[in-house]
Design a protein around this motif. Structure first.
Motif, PDB file in Angstrom:
ATOM      1  N   LYS A 153       0.810  -1.222   0.000  1.00  0.00           N
ATOM      2  CA  LYS A 153       0.000   0.000   0.000  1.00  0.00           C
ATOM      3  C   LYS A 153       0.842   1.271   0.000  1.00  0.00           C
ATOM      4  O   LYS A 153       1.928   1.303   0.587  1.00  0.00           O
ATOM      5  CB  LYS A 153      -0.922   0.026   1.235  1.00  0.00           C
ATOM      6  N   GLY A 194       5.474   3.567   6.512  1.00  0.00           N
ATOM      7  CA  GLY A 194       5.782   2.133   6.531  1.00  0.00           C
ATOM      8  C   GLY A 194       4.769   1.243   5.840  1.00  0.00           C
ATOM      9  O   GLY A 194       4.958   0.023   5.775  1.00  0.00           O
ATOM     10  N   THR A 217      11.220   0.478   2.750  1.00  0.00           N
ATOM     11  CA  THR A 217      10.019   1.216   2.346  1.00  0.00           C
ATOM     12  C   THR A 217      10.122   1.388   0.829  1.00  0.00           C
ATOM     13  O   THR A 217      10.984   2.117   0.328  1.00  0.00           O
ATOM     14  CB  THR A 217       9.957   2.582   3.074  1.00  0.00           C
TER      15      THR A 217
HETATM   16  S1  FES Z   1       4.164   4.932   1.474  1.00  0.00           S
HETATM   17 FE1  FES Z   1       4.612   5.688   3.467  1.00  0.00          FE
HETATM   18  S2  FES Z   1       6.650   4.956   3.836  1.00  0.00           S
HETATM   19 FE2  FES Z   1       6.230   4.421   1.784  1.00  0.00          FE
END
Ligand code: FES
Ligand code: FES
Length: 165
Positions: free
Chosen positions: A40, A49, A61
């Motif tokens: 996501k 995260g 990430t």
């Molecule tokens: S989408 Fe929030 S850390 Fe990558």
């Protein structure tokens, strides 16, 4: 539009080739090119995260990784966690412990938890809270997530999971 690059990587155990522009993130390619939409996008700037995947066995990430950097890498996404058609014990513990509400953060928490338990199979609550500090959840208040991780750790130690996929 920039010239596209061919990237070859292992994704959830399968050798995979994809085309990407130099500016594209791994998150964009996973979702928009490989259609692995379980990962996501929350913030797209490294703060939440929710886009966490494993790259060469370490959590990253994926919004902060360029897709071209994945050349030759071993990638694992949330789609590669279940094994033999069954949820693994981390997924099961989140489900049974109601450790999610909207679910946007959940794949990231699960990928981070998988990394934690691979590194430290017997974490304390403090270890869990520290290791998951980079994963944000706007819904649950964290307690159920932490309890689910501790439950999963106990179950994993008893079962000998995870599978080797
Ligand atoms: S989408 Fe929030 S850390 Fe990558
Ligand atoms: S369950 Fe909604 S952000 Fe975590």
């Amino acid at each position: 539009m920039s010239k596209k690059h061919v990237v070859t990587a292992t994704v959830n155990g399968e050798e995979t080739e994809f085309l990407c522009e130099p500016r594209q993130t791994l998150l964009e390619v996973l979702r928009d090119v490989l259609e692995l939409t379980g990962t996501k996008e929350g913030c797209a700037n490294g703060n939440c995260g929710s886009c966490t995947v494993h790259m060469n066995g370490r959590p990253v990430t994926s919004c902060l990784v360029l897709a071209v950097e994945a050349e030759g890498a071993e990638l694992k996404t949330i789609e590669g966690v279940a094994c033999g058609g069954h949820l693994d014990c981390v997924q099961q513990a989140f489900l049974e412990g109601a450790a999610l509400q909207c679910g946007i953060c959940t794949p990231g928490f699960i990928m981070q938890t998988e990394a934690l338990l691979a590194e430290n199979p017997n974490p304390t609550e403090e270890d869990v809270r520290f290791y998951l500090a980079g994963n944000l959840c706007r819904c649950t208040g964290y307690d159920k997530i932490v309890r689910a991780v501790l439950t999963a750790a106990v179950k994993r130690r008893a079962s000998g999971e995870p599978c080797s996929k």
